[in-house]
Design a protein around this motif. Sequence first.
Motif, PDB file in Angstrom:
ATOM      1  N   SER A 106      39.507  31.548   6.198  1.00  0.00           N
ATOM      2  CA  SER A 106      38.718  32.575   5.516  1.00  0.00           C
ATOM      3  C   SER A 106      38.841  33.924   6.213  1.00  0.00           C
ATOM      4  CB  SER A 106      37.239  32.160   5.486  1.00  0.00           C
ATOM      5  OG  SER A 106      36.432  33.189   4.949  1.00  0.00           O
ATOM      6  N   GLN A 107      38.811  34.993   5.408  1.00  0.00           N
ATOM      7  CA  GLN A 107      38.800  36.352   5.939  1.00  0.00           C
ATOM      8  C   GLN A 107      37.406  36.983   5.804  1.00  0.00           C
ATOM      9  OE1 GLN A 107      41.404  37.820   7.613  1.00  0.00           O
ATOM     10  NE2 GLN A 107      42.143  35.710   7.442  1.00  0.00           N
ATOM     11  N   VAL A 108      36.377  36.137   5.707  1.00  0.00           N
ATOM     12  CA  VAL A 108      35.009  36.637   5.619  1.00  0.00           C
ATOM     13  C   VAL A 108      34.705  37.490   6.861  1.00  0.00           C
ATOM     14  CG1 VAL A 108      34.028  34.597   6.767  1.00  0.00           C
ATOM     15  CG2 VAL A 108      32.593  35.967   5.255  1.00  0.00           C
ATOM     16  N   PRO A 109      34.020  38.626   6.704  1.00  0.00           N
ATOM     17  CA  PRO A 109      33.680  39.450   7.867  1.00  0.00           C
ATOM     18  C   PRO A 109      32.827  38.676   8.873  1.00  0.00           C
ATOM     19  CG  PRO A 109      33.270  40.644   5.834  1.00  0.00           C
ATOM     20  CD  PRO A 109      33.566  39.239   5.436  1.00  0.00           C
ATOM     21  N   ILE A 110      33.119  38.863  10.163  1.00  0.00           N
ATOM     22  CA  ILE A 110      32.379  38.191  11.233  1.00  0.00           C
ATOM     23  C   ILE A 110      31.839  39.240  12.193  1.00  0.00           C
ATOM     24  CG2 ILE A 110      32.492  36.586  13.173  1.00  0.00           C
ATOM     25  CD1 ILE A 110      34.804  35.179  11.779  1.00  0.00           C
ATOM     26  N   ILE A 111      30.548  39.189  12.457  1.00  0.00           N
ATOM     27  CA  ILE A 111      29.940  39.998  13.508  1.00  0.00           C
ATOM     28  C   ILE A 111      29.521  39.051  14.629  1.00  0.00           C
ATOM     29  CG2 ILE A 111      27.993  41.476  14.149  1.00  0.00           C
ATOM     30  CD1 ILE A 111      27.971  42.599  11.352  1.00  0.00           C
ATOM     31  N   PHE A 112      30.047  39.280  15.822  1.00  0.00           N
ATOM     32  CA  PHE A 112      29.701  38.453  16.973  1.00  0.00           C
ATOM     33  C   PHE A 112      28.445  39.011  17.641  1.00  0.00           C
ATOM     34  CE2 PHE A 112      34.131  37.225  16.548  1.00  0.00           C
ATOM     35  CZ  PHE A 112      34.126  35.886  16.926  1.00  0.00           C
ATOM     36  N   LEU A 113      27.559  38.099  18.042  1.00  0.00           N
ATOM     37  CA  LEU A 113      26.380  38.447  18.827  1.00  0.00           C
ATOM     38  C   LEU A 113      26.517  37.809  20.203  1.00  0.00           C
ATOM     39  CD1 LEU A 113      23.242  37.822  16.552  1.00  0.00           C
ATOM     40  CD2 LEU A 113      24.395  39.981  17.003  1.00  0.00           C
ATOM     41  N   SER A 114      26.166  38.545  21.247  1.00  0.00           N
ATOM     42  CA  SER A 114      26.264  37.945  22.575  1.00  0.00           C
ATOM     43  C   SER A 114      25.464  38.749  23.595  1.00  0.00           C
ATOM     44  CB  SER A 114      27.724  37.882  23.031  1.00  0.00           C
ATOM     45  OG  SER A 114      27.817  37.309  24.323  1.00  0.00           O
ATOM     46  N   ALA A 115      24.996  38.042  24.629  1.00  0.00           N
ATOM     47  CA  ALA A 115      24.385  38.714  25.771  1.00  0.00           C
ATOM     48  C   ALA A 115      25.463  39.189  26.741  1.00  0.00           C
ATOM     49  CB  ALA A 115      23.427  37.764  26.491  1.00  0.00           C
ATOM     50  N   LYS A 116      26.717  38.781  26.464  1.00  0.00           N
ATOM     51  CA  LYS A 116      27.840  39.133  27.339  1.00  0.00           C
ATOM     52  C   LYS A 116      28.393  40.485  26.894  1.00  0.00           C
ATOM     53  CE  LYS A 116      30.584  35.591  28.199  1.00  0.00           C
ATOM     54  NZ  LYS A 116      31.481  34.430  27.961  1.00  0.00           N
ATOM     55  N   GLY A 117      28.239  41.476  27.750  1.00  0.00           N
ATOM     56  CA  GLY A 117      28.632  42.824  27.366  1.00  0.00           C
ATOM     57  C   GLY A 117      29.887  43.334  28.034  1.00  0.00           C
ATOM     58  N   GLU A 118      30.625  42.457  28.710  1.00  0.00           N
ATOM     59  CA  GLU A 118      31.849  42.890  29.367  1.00  0.00           C
ATOM     60  C   GLU A 118      32.913  43.268  28.338  1.00  0.00           C
ATOM     61  OE1 GLU A 118      32.190  43.326  32.608  1.00  0.00           O
ATOM     62  OE2 GLU A 118      30.111  42.684  32.893  1.00  0.00           O
ATOM     63  N   GLU A 119      33.767  44.211  28.730  1.00  0.00           N
ATOM     64  CA  GLU A 119      34.801  44.671  27.806  1.00  0.00           C
ATOM     65  C   GLU A 119      35.697  43.531  27.347  1.00  0.00           C
ATOM     66  OE1 GLU A 119      38.493  47.900  27.561  1.00  0.00           O
ATOM     67  OE2 GLU A 119      37.333  47.658  29.403  1.00  0.00           O
ATOM     68  N   TRP A 120      36.048  42.604  28.266  1.00  0.00           N
ATOM     69  CA  TRP A 120      36.948  41.511  27.901  1.00  0.00           C
ATOM     70  C   TRP A 120      36.337  40.630  26.816  1.00  0.00           C
ATOM     71  CZ3 TRP A 120      41.119  39.451  26.710  1.00  0.00           C
ATOM     72  CH2 TRP A 120      41.294  38.069  26.627  1.00  0.00           C
ATOM     73  N   ASP A 121      35.026  40.402  26.886  1.00  0.00           N
ATOM     74  CA  ASP A 121      34.363  39.586  25.864  1.00  0.00           C
ATOM     75  C   ASP A 121      34.474  40.237  24.486  1.00  0.00           C
ATOM     76  OD1 ASP A 121      33.301  37.512  27.631  1.00  0.00           O
ATOM     77  OD2 ASP A 121      32.025  39.109  28.416  1.00  0.00           O
ATOM     78  N   LYS A 122      34.287  41.551  24.446  1.00  0.00           N
ATOM     79  CA  LYS A 122      34.395  42.260  23.169  1.00  0.00           C
ATOM     80  C   LYS A 122      35.827  42.229  22.646  1.00  0.00           C
ATOM     81  CE  LYS A 122      30.684  45.481  24.437  1.00  0.00           C
ATOM     82  NZ  LYS A 122      30.339  46.901  24.662  1.00  0.00           N
ATOM     83  N   VAL A 123      36.777  42.477  23.555  1.00  0.00           N
ATOM     84  CA  VAL A 123      38.183  42.485  23.146  1.00  0.00           C
ATOM     85  C   VAL A 123      38.590  41.126  22.595  1.00  0.00           C
ATOM     86  CG1 VAL A 123      40.560  42.635  24.000  1.00  0.00           C
ATOM     87  CG2 VAL A 123      38.867  44.340  24.711  1.00  0.00           C
ATOM     88  N   ARG A 124      38.175  40.071  23.289  1.00  0.00           N
ATOM     89  CA  ARG A 124      38.536  38.722  22.844  1.00  0.00           C
ATOM     90  C   ARG A 124      37.979  38.437  21.456  1.00  0.00           C
ATOM     91  NH1 ARG A 124      36.935  32.966  25.769  1.00  0.00           N
ATOM     92  NH2 ARG A 124      38.208  31.633  24.420  1.00  0.00           N
ATOM     93  N   ALA A 125      36.727  38.814  21.227  1.00  0.00           N
ATOM     94  CA  ALA A 125      36.102  38.576  19.919  1.00  0.00           C
ATOM     95  C   ALA A 125      36.840  39.336  18.816  1.00  0.00           C
ATOM     96  CB  ALA A 125      34.638  38.991  19.956  1.00  0.00           C
ATOM     97  N   LEU A 126      37.210  40.581  19.092  1.00  0.00           N
ATOM     98  CA  LEU A 126      37.908  41.381  18.087  1.00  0.00           C
ATOM     99  C   LEU A 126      39.325  40.869  17.862  1.00  0.00           C
ATOM    100  CD1 LEU A 126      36.665  44.924  19.154  1.00  0.00           C
ATOM    101  CD2 LEU A 126      35.858  43.547  17.238  1.00  0.00           C
ATOM    102  N   GLN A 127      39.975  40.393  18.920  1.00  0.00           N
ATOM    103  CA  GLN A 127      41.318  39.838  18.769  1.00  0.00           C
ATOM    104  C   GLN A 127      41.313  38.565  17.929  1.00  0.00           C
ATOM    105  OE1 GLN A 127      42.590  39.456  22.873  1.00  0.00           O
ATOM    106  NE2 GLN A 127      43.725  41.388  22.801  1.00  0.00           N
ATOM    107  N   LEU A 128      40.208  37.826  17.962  1.00  0.00           N
ATOM    108  CA  LEU A 128      40.087  36.604  17.170  1.00  0.00           C
ATOM    109  C   LEU A 128      39.792  36.892  15.699  1.00  0.00           C
ATOM    110  CD1 LEU A 128      38.091  34.281  19.602  1.00  0.00           C
ATOM    111  CD2 LEU A 128      40.425  33.940  18.806  1.00  0.00           C
ATOM    112  N   GLY A 129      39.639  38.161  15.362  1.00  0.00           N
ATOM    113  CA  GLY A 129      39.381  38.514  13.967  1.00  0.00           C
ATOM    114  C   GLY A 129      37.971  38.964  13.693  1.00  0.00           C
TER     115      GLY A 129
END
Length: 212
Positions: free
Chosen positions: A59-82
């Motif tokens: 599915s290409q449904v939009p995904i918004i990730f929620l997390s207490a983890k605010g490190e740049e790598w965590d954000k990059v990984r989430a965005l790279q996963l779609g």
Amino acid sequence: MRNLVQMYLENSGFRCVHASDGTDALKSMKEKNFDLVILDIMMPFEDGYVVGSKIRAFSQVPIIFLSAKGEEWDKVRALQLGGDDYIVKPFSPGELVARINAVLRRTAHAKNDEERVSLGKITIDKKGRSVSVEGDAVALTLKEFELLVFLVQHQGHALSREQLLEFVWGMDYQGSLRTVDTHIKTLRMKLGTGDYIQTIWGVGYKFEVPES
């Protein structure tokens, strides 16, 4: 947290379904159509990264990730996963709703742009549920049309018979994998060419526009 998010969104006019873990979320997604997914990263059994990658497999449904983890790598990984956005806890209800509306506006615009798709000799009108080859209309059954659209949405990706059967016919369908083969054969015949739908031996099928 799930109850709070649901309350925020329902107060803003959204209808919501929430799941306690990734397994329940994936099951719900395969049973219903959703406009957007809010996915927490820290979940039991499978984290949000794993669940997000599984969602992107069908599915290409939009995904918004929620997390207490605010490190740049965590954000990059989430965005790279779609992922389409990433919100760090704690957040305000107003910020969450604003981010959701922004993502929905972007994806709605993209969907409108893609309602009519031309791929080589084939033109697909998703809204009108019609297909033509070099301008000539092709009569497809509902499942043939859905199968073609699903293949096109995953253009260039090898899809297994199991994936096609599950996401076109549904999880509860009791037929055999031969159902997929039969529909592929008929699709090729109706389209007048087998070049677009390729057989990937040992895997399944792939849609690819042949080089001219």
